[in-house]
Design an enzyme around this catalytic site. Structure first.
Site, PDB file in Angstrom:
ATOM      1  N   GLY A 280      30.346  23.788  36.670  1.00  0.00           N
ATOM      2  CA  GLY A 280      30.039  23.377  35.305  1.00  0.00           C
ATOM      3  C   GLY A 280      30.842  22.194  34.790  1.00  0.00           C
ATOM      4  O   GLY A 280      30.748  21.850  33.612  1.00  0.00           O
ATOM      5  N   GLY A 324      28.896  21.269  41.307  1.00  0.00           N
ATOM      6  CA  GLY A 324      27.665  20.712  41.865  1.00  0.00           C
ATOM      7  C   GLY A 324      27.499  19.319  41.294  1.00  0.00           C
ATOM      8  O   GLY A 324      27.735  18.308  41.958  1.00  0.00           O
ATOM      9  N   ARG A 325      27.150  19.291  40.006  1.00  0.00           N
ATOM     10  CA  ARG A 325      26.946  18.037  39.287  1.00  0.00           C
ATOM     11  C   ARG A 325      28.124  17.069  39.452  1.00  0.00           C
ATOM     12  O   ARG A 325      27.931  15.874  39.649  1.00  0.00           O
ATOM     13  CB  ARG A 325      26.792  18.380  37.794  1.00  0.00           C
ATOM     14  CG  ARG A 325      26.519  17.219  36.887  1.00  0.00           C
ATOM     15  CD  ARG A 325      26.684  17.666  35.410  1.00  0.00           C
ATOM     16  NE  ARG A 325      26.245  19.021  35.198  1.00  0.00           N
ATOM     17  CZ  ARG A 325      25.052  19.372  34.707  1.00  0.00           C
ATOM     18  NH1 ARG A 325      24.207  18.445  34.358  1.00  0.00           N
ATOM     19  NH2 ARG A 325      24.733  20.645  34.542  1.00  0.00           N
ATOM     20  N   ARG A 362      15.262  16.586  33.040  1.00  0.00           N
ATOM     21  CA  ARG A 362      16.400  16.993  32.204  1.00  0.00           C
ATOM     22  C   ARG A 362      16.284  16.498  30.761  1.00  0.00           C
ATOM     23  O   ARG A 362      16.724  17.174  29.838  1.00  0.00           O
ATOM     24  CB  ARG A 362      17.720  16.544  32.832  1.00  0.00           C
ATOM     25  CG  ARG A 362      18.026  17.260  34.142  1.00  0.00           C
ATOM     26  CD  ARG A 362      19.448  17.010  34.608  1.00  0.00           C
ATOM     27  NE  ARG A 362      20.426  17.573  33.706  1.00  0.00           N
ATOM     28  CZ  ARG A 362      21.127  16.891  32.826  1.00  0.00           C
ATOM     29  NH1 ARG A 362      20.993  15.593  32.730  1.00  0.00           N
ATOM     30  NH2 ARG A 362      21.976  17.498  32.030  1.00  0.00           N
ATOM     31  N   TYR A 366      16.442  19.573  28.478  1.00  0.00           N
ATOM     32  CA  TYR A 366      17.740  19.803  27.822  1.00  0.00           C
ATOM     33  C   TYR A 366      18.062  18.761  26.769  1.00  0.00           C
ATOM     34  O   TYR A 366      19.182  18.719  26.278  1.00  0.00           O
ATOM     35  CB  TYR A 366      18.879  19.741  28.854  1.00  0.00           C
ATOM     36  CG  TYR A 366      18.739  20.616  30.065  1.00  0.00           C
ATOM     37  CD1 TYR A 366      18.647  22.005  29.941  1.00  0.00           C
ATOM     38  CD2 TYR A 366      18.752  20.056  31.338  1.00  0.00           C
ATOM     39  CE1 TYR A 366      18.546  22.799  31.076  1.00  0.00           C
ATOM     40  CE2 TYR A 366      18.654  20.847  32.470  1.00  0.00           C
ATOM     41  CZ  TYR A 366      18.551  22.214  32.326  1.00  0.00           C
ATOM     42  OH  TYR A 366      18.461  23.002  33.446  1.00  0.00           O
ATOM     43  N   CYS A 393       0.775  12.852  31.749  1.00  0.00           N
ATOM     44  CA  CYS A 393      -0.068  13.114  30.589  1.00  0.00           C
ATOM     45  C   CYS A 393       0.612  14.110  29.671  1.00  0.00           C
ATOM     46  O   CYS A 393       0.222  15.291  29.611  1.00  0.00           O
ATOM     47  CB  CYS A 393      -1.416  13.636  31.048  1.00  0.00           C
ATOM     48  SG  CYS A 393      -2.279  12.384  31.966  1.00  0.00           S
ATOM     49  N   GLU A 394       1.624  13.628  28.977  1.00  0.00           N
ATOM     50  CA  GLU A 394       2.464  14.530  28.195  1.00  0.00           C
ATOM     51  C   GLU A 394       3.362  13.629  27.342  1.00  0.00           C
ATOM     52  O   GLU A 394       4.068  12.792  27.885  1.00  0.00           O
ATOM     53  CB  GLU A 394       3.295  15.363  29.210  1.00  0.00           C
ATOM     54  CG  GLU A 394       4.509  16.053  28.675  1.00  0.00           C
ATOM     55  CD  GLU A 394       4.142  17.301  27.906  1.00  0.00           C
ATOM     56  OE1 GLU A 394       3.288  18.063  28.377  1.00  0.00           O
ATOM     57  OE2 GLU A 394       4.708  17.494  26.819  1.00  0.00           O
ATOM     58  N   TYR A 423      20.380  17.725  39.761  1.00  0.00           N
ATOM     59  CA  TYR A 423      19.317  18.369  38.980  1.00  0.00           C
ATOM     60  C   TYR A 423      18.152  17.434  38.658  1.00  0.00           C
ATOM     61  O   TYR A 423      17.475  17.608  37.644  1.00  0.00           O
ATOM     62  CB  TYR A 423      19.888  19.007  37.697  1.00  0.00           C
ATOM     63  CG  TYR A 423      21.002  19.972  38.014  1.00  0.00           C
ATOM     64  CD1 TYR A 423      20.731  21.173  38.656  1.00  0.00           C
ATOM     65  CD2 TYR A 423      22.328  19.662  37.730  1.00  0.00           C
ATOM     66  CE1 TYR A 423      21.746  22.044  38.994  1.00  0.00           C
ATOM     67  CE2 TYR A 423      23.358  20.532  38.063  1.00  0.00           C
ATOM     68  CZ  TYR A 423      23.057  21.716  38.702  1.00  0.00           C
ATOM     69  OH  TYR A 423      24.067  22.570  39.038  1.00  0.00           O
TER      70      TYR A 423
HETATM   71  C1  LIG Z   1      24.879  26.107  38.433  1.00  0.00           C
HETATM   72  C2  LIG Z   1      26.055  26.786  39.009  1.00  0.00           C
HETATM   73  C3  LIG Z   1      27.114  26.038  39.517  1.00  0.00           C
HETATM   74  C4  LIG Z   1      27.164  24.532  39.481  1.00  0.00           C
HETATM   75  O1  LIG Z   1      27.115  24.005  38.200  1.00  0.00           O
HETATM   76  P1  LIG Z   1      27.419  22.441  37.990  1.00  0.00           P
HETATM   77  O2  LIG Z   1      27.194  22.251  36.531  1.00  0.00           O
HETATM   78  O3  LIG Z   1      26.445  21.692  38.822  1.00  0.00           O
HETATM   79  O4  LIG Z   1      28.818  22.207  38.422  1.00  0.00           O
HETATM   80  C5  LIG Z   1      28.168  26.702  40.089  1.00  0.00           C
HETATM   81  N1  LIG Z   1      28.198  28.058  40.169  1.00  0.00           N
HETATM   82  C6  LIG Z   1      27.184  28.803  39.682  1.00  0.00           C
HETATM   83  C7  LIG Z   1      27.268  30.272  39.818  1.00  0.00           C
HETATM   84  C8  LIG Z   1      26.093  28.207  39.091  1.00  0.00           C
HETATM   85  O5  LIG Z   1      25.109  28.966  38.604  1.00  0.00           O
END
Ligand SMILES: *Cc1c(COP(=O)(O)O)cnc(C)c1O
Length: 465
Positions: A280, A324-325, A362, A366, A393-394, A423
């Site tokens: 996150g 991840g991000r 996104r 979001y 088409c949106e 993402y």
């Molecule tokens: C989505 C998720 C992540 C990665 O989140 P990022 O925002 O991409 O860092 C890590 N762990 C869990 C359990 C997740 O659901």
């Protein structure tokens, strides 16, 4: 969010959404290194084409077509390595595959010493097929099927993150029937929900993931897991949100997780060896965002957990995190060709590109903010307030809600939206039967397709009616 004065000249400045955009950068040709992949530069010559990984975007567009996700491999590896190094040998970094997963990415992660989170059979298959050792894979998800669980245990995944009472029994049963004892963590919800600059410490556990700490449910889950022969409970997992800049949410979460570890020690006489604080961590989508460095994050998280454990008189468990991000997000941009340009008097100019919500959901999903730049040439024309939209088409098919682009923008120009590594491809769809773009990795003057463009044949192959 700050809102600075607008330099002279932007058209339609009167309709700028309050607090949403800080005005055009002094020079629209400038590329803020915060939001662009590391090797992105604009050629100093008069034409000013943008290059990445030593290749200019016009060449990339000719070779691979548009739209395309262009991924800077050196940047990806460097970010992965920075996380790995920051956390050191006594912690584990699990890349969250859902942000973007392909076999090339799995190999890079493997080579850079990272582990991998997957949350479906498809992600697991991708990871295994690219040679990620199973013991470095964590399997997540709130509704893993029995066949997914079976495959994961047979493959020997390093951990399964248990998400419900039913799953505790299900995984134990499968493991036992395979004659195995599966390492597991229990995902709990600690009542903290974090996003960007704020967190709510009293968020009630009204969500599908995890087992609530509240009301003793997490403690009960631990009790049950410890009793089952098929399970080896190795730790507690908590994931509190996304696009987080402020560490105080993690502080409260760690405090609560360690509180549970202490209760477990007191009740069962076991000190669980691991704690996973999830992912996150935020990135810069626009110049207004100021993400923290991995080193900074590692130091803060380690200090928080160590302090909490010291005061609970627990040995500090092995920490793991799941960015991840923060690893893949900044390493790619989406390259589009400009099509129709529609100036709406007194409002803004709608700039249509050859992709849209099918390659970047996104913004629609979001209300995410992105920036954009003209990359096939430089321009010193007056800035115009633009909205970059797709071809679907949106009317909600918006890629960049508010952005300044040069007033001489024309069909055929290439524009790029940075920070689309996470993402975007992984959430891409075939809406309107638009074909999903390729992912092109660039490095040292070479480009390589790592996920190819979808074809009409691909679409029709699934349509067997
Ligand atoms: C989505 C998720 C992540 C990665 O989140 P990022 O925002 O991409 O860092 C890590 N762990 C869990 C359990 C997740 O659901």
């Amino acid at each position: 969010m700050s809102r600075s004065a607008h330099p002279a000249g932007p058209r339609h400045a009167d309709v700028l959404p309050e607090g949403h955009y800080s005005g055009p950068a002094a020079d629209l040709n400038a590329l803020d290194p915060k939001v662009w992949a590391q090797t992105v530069t604009r050629d100093a010559d008069a034409n000013g084409v943008v290059t990445v990984g030593g290749i200019d975007v016009k060449t990339l567009a000719e070779r691979h077509g548009t739209p395309a996700y262009v991924l800077d491999e050196a940047d990806f590896r460097e970010r992965a390595r920075a996380w790995r190094t920051a956390f050191g040998p006594d912690a584990d970094v699990f890349y969250a595959g859902k942000a973007f997963l392909s076999r090339a990415v799995v190999r890079w992660l493997h080579e850079e010493g990272l582990n991998l989170d997957v949350c479906s059979g498809g992600e697991l298959a991708t990871a295994l097929s690219a040679g990620m050792p199973a013991d470095r894979i964590a399997f997540h998800g709130n509704n893993k099927s029995v066949s997914e669980i079976t495959r994961a245990i047979e493959a020997g995944v390093g951990r399964i993150v248990l998400d419900s009472f039913q799953e505790i029994v299900r995984v134990a049963h499968v493991a036992q029937s395979l004659g195995k004892r599966q390492p597991v963590q229990i995902r709990i919800t600690v009542g903290v929900e974090a996003h960007t600059h704020e967190f709510i410490a009293t968020a009630h556990e009204d969500q599908k993931f995890g087992i609530p700490l509240a009301g003793g449910q997490a403690a009960e889950a631990v009790r049950r897991a410890l009793q089952l022969d098929g399970l080896e409970l190795i730790g507690i997992h908590s994931h509190i949100g996304s696009q987080i800049f402020d560490m105080s949410g993690f502080e409260v979460a760690a405090h609560r997780v360690v509180g549970l570890l202490k209760d477990i020690r007191d009740e069962h006489g076991v000190e669980l060896p691991e704690i996973d604080l999830g992912g996150g961590l935020g990135i810069a989508y626009t110049s207004d965002d100021d993400p923290r460095e991995p080193h900074d994050i590692a130091k803060a998280l380690t200090e928080i957990v160590t302090r909490e454990c010291d005061s609970a008189r627990l040995r500090t468990p092995r920490i793991s995190v799941e960015p991840g991000r923060a690893i893949v997000g900044p390493t790619a941009f989406t390259l589009y060709e400009v099509g129709t340009i529609k100036p709406l008097d007194g409002l803004r100019t709608y700039v249509s590109v050859d992709g849209g919500m099918s390659d970047n959901i996104r913004t629609a999903l979001y209300d995410a903010e992105y920036s954009v730049a003209l990359v096939s040439r430089r321009s010193d024309a007056e800035p115009m307030l633009a909205r970059v939209v797709g071809k679907h088409c949106e009317s909600g098919d918006i890629v960049v809600k508010d952005a300044f682009l040069p007033g001489d923008l024309a069909p055929g120009d290439l524009i790029a939206v940075p920070a689309t590594g996470a993402y975007c491809r992984s959430m891409a769809s075939n809406y309107n039967h638009v074909l999903r773009p390729p992912v092109v990795a660039v490095k040292d003057g070479e480009s390589r397709v790592i996920v190819r463009r979808e074809t009409e044949e691909d679409l029709l192959r699934l349509d067997v009616g």
